[in-house]
Design an enzyme around this catalytic site. Structure first.
Site, PDB file in Angstrom:
ATOM      1  CB  VAL A  12      -0.927   0.024   1.242  1.00 11.70           C
ATOM      2  CG1 VAL A  12      -1.838   1.246   1.206  1.00 11.70           C
ATOM      3  CG2 VAL A  12      -1.746  -1.257   1.332  1.00 11.70           C
ATOM      4  CG  HIS A  13       2.838   2.323  -3.044  1.00 14.56           C
ATOM      5  ND1 HIS A  13       2.794   2.999  -4.235  1.00 14.56           N
ATOM      6  CD2 HIS A  13       2.799   1.014  -3.354  1.00 14.56           C
ATOM      7  CE1 HIS A  13       2.722   2.127  -5.226  1.00 14.56           C
ATOM      8  NE2 HIS A  13       2.727   0.915  -4.716  1.00 14.56           N
ATOM      9  N   GLY A  14       1.324   5.414  -2.363  1.00 15.62           N
ATOM     10  CA  GLY A  14       0.629   6.497  -3.055  1.00 15.62           C
ATOM     11  C   GLY A  14      -0.072   6.100  -4.335  1.00 15.62           C
TER      12      GLY A  14
END
Length: 158
Positions: A12-14
């Protein structure tokens, strides 16, 4: 139910939070990873990265398979995230709904060769990719939804 199955070692990231989630109308992120499922610090960190209003479930591979094959969860719009080709292979073999796998990012690591600007694969990964292709699973590389799909079968010859 499963809007996208994505391999990305960052999980999970930008890109996931700000492009994939809204583009797909996802309401639930599932991180399928045995190691992360046991690591409270990593779970907390990933929880901070999830977009507001989106549920985050962090499960072992076996628990993810049970969850995804349970009919009572079919109403959810899910973005399924895993960090390795091997894990995506396991999920695709146990969850009939997985018909496509997106390769988002696999950074360089020992024994891996760069095949695109964001994807490095080991020999073991390539064997599993060939098996997935034989099962008619679509394998595509795209960092964000606006990118053009690069189908692994046609773009890369292993």
């Amino acid at each position: 139910m499963i809007k996208l199955t994505r391999i990305d070692d960052r999980l999970v990231h930008g890109q996931v939070a700000f492009t994939w989630v809204p583009s797909l109308g996802v309401e639930c992120l599932i991180v399928a990873n045995d190691k992360v499922a046991k690591d409270e610090f990593q779970k907390m960190t990933l929880g901070l990265a999830k977009p507001a209003g989106t549920e985050l479930l962090i499960k072992s591979l076996s628990d993810t398979i049970i969850f995804l094959n349970n009919d009572k969860n079919k109403h959810l719009n899910i973005l399924l995230l895993t960090s390795a080709v091997k894990d995506a292979y396991t999920l695709a073999n146990k969850v009939p709904e997985i018909k496509s796998i997106n390769f988002g990012g696999l950074r360089a690591r020992e024994g891996a060769k760069l095949v695109s600007k964001a994807i490095a694969l080991t020999d073991e990964d390539i064997v599993l990719i060939k098996e997935l292709r034989q099962k008619n699973i679509e394998l595509e590389i795209r960092q964000v939804p606006a990118d053009t799909k690069q189908i692994i079968d046609t773009q890369f010859k292993f």
